[in-house]
Structure formats: structure tokens, C-alpha cells
Scaffold this active site. Sequence first.
Site, mmCIF file in Angstrom:
data_model
loop_
_atom_site.group_PDB
_atom_site.id
_atom_site.type_symbol
_atom_site.label_atom_id
_atom_site.label_comp_id
_atom_site.label_asym_id
_atom_site.label_seq_id
_atom_site.Cartn_x
_atom_site.Cartn_y
_atom_site.Cartn_z
ATOM 1 N N ASP A 8 32.149 33.489 52.450
ATOM 2 C CA ASP A 8 33.168 34.169 53.245
ATOM 3 C C ASP A 8 33.043 35.676 53.019
ATOM 4 O O ASP A 8 32.567 36.123 51.963
ATOM 5 C CB ASP A 8 34.570 33.694 52.861
ATOM 6 N N GLU B 22 35.096 39.661 53.865
ATOM 7 C CA GLU B 22 36.190 40.464 54.409
ATOM 8 C C GLU B 22 35.575 41.769 54.904
ATOM 9 O O GLU B 22 34.575 42.256 54.332
ATOM 10 C CB GLU B 22 37.264 40.739 53.357
ATOM 11 N N ASP C 293 39.040 32.400 49.499
ATOM 12 C CA ASP C 293 38.872 31.639 50.734
ATOM 13 C C ASP C 293 37.652 30.725 50.663
ATOM 14 O O ASP C 293 37.666 29.615 51.203
ATOM 15 C CB ASP C 293 38.753 32.584 51.924
ATOM 16 N N HIS D 31 43.441 41.651 54.464
ATOM 17 C CA HIS D 31 42.878 41.541 53.110
ATOM 18 C C HIS D 31 43.502 42.470 52.077
ATOM 19 O O HIS D 31 43.361 42.245 50.871
ATOM 20 C CB HIS D 31 41.361 41.729 53.126
ATOM 21 N N HIS E 4 44.159 37.362 52.477
ATOM 22 C CA HIS E 4 42.805 36.810 52.510
ATOM 23 C C HIS E 4 41.967 37.462 51.405
ATOM 24 O O HIS E 4 42.073 38.655 51.152
ATOM 25 C CB HIS E 4 42.142 37.090 53.864
#
Length: 233
Positions: free
Chosen positions: A7, A9, A157, A57, A152
Site C-alpha cells: 500500500d 500514501e 493498511d 493520511h 490511513h
Amino acid sequence: MRQIVLDTETTGFNPKLGNRIVEIGCVELHNRMLTGNNLHFYLNPDRESEEGALAVHGLTTEFLSDKPRFHEVVEEFREYIRGAELIIHNAPFDLAFLNHEFKMMNLPPFDGHYGSVIDTLVQAKEMRPGKRNSLDALCDHFGISNAHRKLHGALLDAELLADVYLAMTRGQNSLSMDVEVEATSGGVHLEHVALADVLVLSASADEVAAHEDLLNGLDKAVKGNCLWRAAAA
């Protein structure tokens, strides 16, 4: 089989507008077991995050100012994911940003560094057509606790997505207990032990309670009694 749940950001939602990656989180699975060999970076993008992305985030410019830049970690990242099957929720988004970062460094496309990709969003839509299939929605569906997820985070995540993926593909909502403790170059080292030498420890009250919570989550996922309940009965 080696799989990497990945994942990212970012500073915004479109790399073509100059947005960059600010965090990468990777969780390793080997033969469907969590290994604990995870990878995590915060990155200095040399630009501000857009308001919408920052609200997602919470990684401020000040926090990221002393973090490494992508080119400083790319070799470690490339080596880590090399040849693995990637598991990503909404894969086109993350892959577009990673390909953009690689292109900026005049490296071969990111697409050429891994084996294949599983998009759990595509899988979820096939399993649950017409329903919300965000990571939060899937955690709720499979009884996976995400109460600690206020914002997040790439590594958090990825850890949640690993549990979701295992639940989607094997009907169990967590394999956190299946951590490979010892490995050799040929794989996991197994040692035969005589039954007389096996020490049996009873579960503590906390462990019994945690097991009951797990069974409740499985009951919720199958909308009834899970196989463990039936076996106990």
C-alpha cells in the site's frame, strides 16, 4: 509462493499532476503465512500534500521533511519486491504512482520488477457485487478489527489488507498466529520432536477470551456458526 501486500500514501490523487509517494508499506506472505519480514518507508516528496490527501493520511510536510527521498530507498525496495506476487487494493492507483517514481529516476518500469498482481478490490467486487468494498467495509464484513485505524497508513493498511485477503481466499479472517519463526535458504526449517518431549501449555484466560473473539468474528463472517463451533458441539 512469496506474496507482498503493498500500500502507498501520496500527496494527491494523480501522479500526472506532480503528486508523489509519501509512504510505502509492505507485508510479506510466504505460502499464505505472515513472515514478519515487512518493509516500511516514510518519504520526503519535496512538495506539499493536497488538502484532500492530507486529510486521509495526516502526514504533514514538517513530519516528512527529514525523511529519505524515494531515490535513497529504491534499491532496497526493488530488491524486496523482486519477483513476488503483489496484493494491492485498487492496484491501478498504487501502480501508477510507483511507475511514475521509477520513470522520474530513469529506471525500468516498476511493472517489470514483480511477478504478478492481485487486485483485492476487483476480487471483492466479484464476491460482493453492488456493495461497498473499501478496506474498512471489508474489515467489517470479515470481522477484522480496524478500530485503531483513525487515519490511513500504508503499513497499517497493508497489514489489514493481508488479513482481508486471507479471509477472502480461505475463509479465515486472520493468520497472525502463523508467523514463520525460523527459515533457511531452502524454506522453513521443520524439526521432528518426539511426542513425549512435547510440553502442553493450557491457554490463559486472556487467550481464551481472544479465541472467543475470533470465533465470534468467524460467526459474523459466515452469518451463523463457524466450523469451530460445530466441532466443539
